[in-house]
Design a protein around this motif. Structure first.
Motif, PDB file in Angstrom:
ATOM      1  N   SER A  26       0.822  -1.213   0.000  1.00  0.00           N
ATOM      2  CA  SER A  26       0.000   0.000   0.000  1.00  0.00           C
ATOM      3  C   SER A  26       0.859   1.267   0.000  1.00  0.00           C
ATOM      4  N   GLY A  28       3.781   3.626  -1.752  1.00  0.00           N
ATOM      5  CA  GLY A  28       4.555   3.937  -2.952  1.00  0.00           C
ATOM      6  C   GLY A  28       5.717   4.840  -2.579  1.00  0.00           C
ATOM      7  N   GLN A  46       1.051   6.486   1.526  1.00  0.00           N
ATOM      8  CA  GLN A  46       0.345   5.282   1.971  1.00  0.00           C
ATOM      9  C   GLN A  46      -1.087   5.394   1.477  1.00  0.00           C
ATOM     10  N   TYR A 122       3.635   2.854  -6.474  1.00  0.00           N
ATOM     11  CA  TYR A 122       2.445   2.257  -5.846  1.00  0.00           C
ATOM     12  C   TYR A 122       1.644   1.454  -6.873  1.00  0.00           C
TER      13      TYR A 122
END
Lengths: 139, 201
Positions: A26, A28, A46, A122
């Motif tokens: 979750s 990136g 996040q 992400y």
């Protein structure tokens, strides 16, 4: 060169300095740099996988006051936005907000690149999870 | 190109026909009558510099026309800038990259490899920890400096090697590699500057 009050504020009280769990799917991570100035900037987001909303953002920048302020401001703006909305943040928005002089515009470009890199990281993680599904026990 | 003074075709530094000094060639290698090269003979460059300094000194033109006087001033300015740039291997390399359209100042973040950024980031983190720490941590700073200086010396070696390679082949890849080494060198130099023990009140 005189920094604007907003740059000084972010420089003296940077928001959201730190790091997130890089290995989490979750999270990136964007790592960018401008060798000419010796700047290196790490920006992490996040994301809530269900809603696509950025719930937390952290950064750590080694560089000049404008680079620190640009990335600090970026993390403030990222929180609460969706990933798609985050992609719409332009370096010119940062320039305007912080009143950056022309010689410091590249610092805002760096921050925009960091946002894009974090989102791309992400999405890559999310995509690869779809591509290689983990074996799951069906209840 | 024709001579500004007599109109003769293709004048050299001094017009072949009327001997008037021409406006200087702005490109540094051409100014010294050299081909662009990275690993140049610095002794030879120095000889050329001294020779041209004697020929172009503005005092020699004080009794000539104002236009020629002006060209002597311009030529001396280019001479000094060109010598300062070309005699130093790093400044010279940065100049060649600019000539070849790979200006270090105009790289995008995509041109900087992630491994380099990771490495520089980690080194900065460790250095910051030492700088912010107690006396024991601060005592590590000279050790950091020694380590960074060794890294810079390695980079200088890599620059010298790729310089020789480009002179021989003029391969684009050599210039890209050169830029990579210079990026790393700049980062390391920055780190070295930060190894001074900070002043504390």
């Amino acid at each position: 060169m005189a920094y604007s009050d907003k740059v000084l504020d972010h420089y003296n009280n940077p928001r959201n300095v730190g790091s997130l769990d890089r290995t989490s799917s979750s999270v990136g991570t964007g790592m960018v740099g401008a060798p000419e100035c010796g700047d290196v900037m790490k920006l992490q987001i996040q994301v809530n996988d269900a809603t696509g909303i950025i719930e937390d953002a952290k950064f750590k920048t080694f560089g000049c006051g404008s680079a620190i302020a640009s990335s600090s401001l970026a993390t403030e703006w990222l929180k609460g936005r969706s990933v798609d909305e985050a992609l719409m943040i332009k370096n010119t928005d940062i320039v305007n907000e912080l009143s950056l002089p022309p010689v410091k515009i590249h610092c805002s470009v760096l921050a925009e690149d960091a946002i894009k890199a974090a989102i791309s990281d992400y999405r890559k993680k999310q995509g690869s999870e779809v591509a290689t599904p983990v074996a799951q026990t069906v209840a | 190109m024709t001579c500004w003074n007599c109109g003769a075709a293709e004048p050299a530094r001094f017009c072949v026909s009327c001997k008037a000094l021409q406006p200087p060639v702005p490109e540094y290698f051409a100014f010294f009558e050299l081909a662009p090269q990275l690993a140049l003979d610095e002794k030879d460059l120095q000889q050329r510099f001294y020779g041209l300094s004697r020929k172009l000194h503005p005092d020699l033109f004080s009794r000539k026309s104002p236009a020629e006087n002006e060209h002597a001033l311009e030529a001396t300015a280019v001479l000094n800038d060109a010598y300062r740039t070309l005699r130093d291997p790093i400044a010279r390399a940065l100049y060649v990259l600019k000539l070849e359209g790979l200006d270090v100042g105009e790289q995008s973040t995509k041109d900087v490899p992630p491994e380099l950024l990771e490495e520089v980031f980690e080194l900065n983190m460790a250095l910051e920890e030492a700088r912010m720490g107690d006396a024991d941590a601060l005592a590590q700073l000279p050790g950091f400096r020694v380590r960074f200086e060794a890294m810079r010396a390695e980079t200088d070696l890599a620059v010298a090697q790729v310089s020789t390679a480009w002179d021989a082949t003029h391969a684009k890849q050599a210039l890209t590699d050169l830029r990579g080494h210079l990026n790393r060198r700049k980062y390391i130099t920055n780190l070295i500057d930060k190894t001074n023990v900070p002043d504390r009140v």
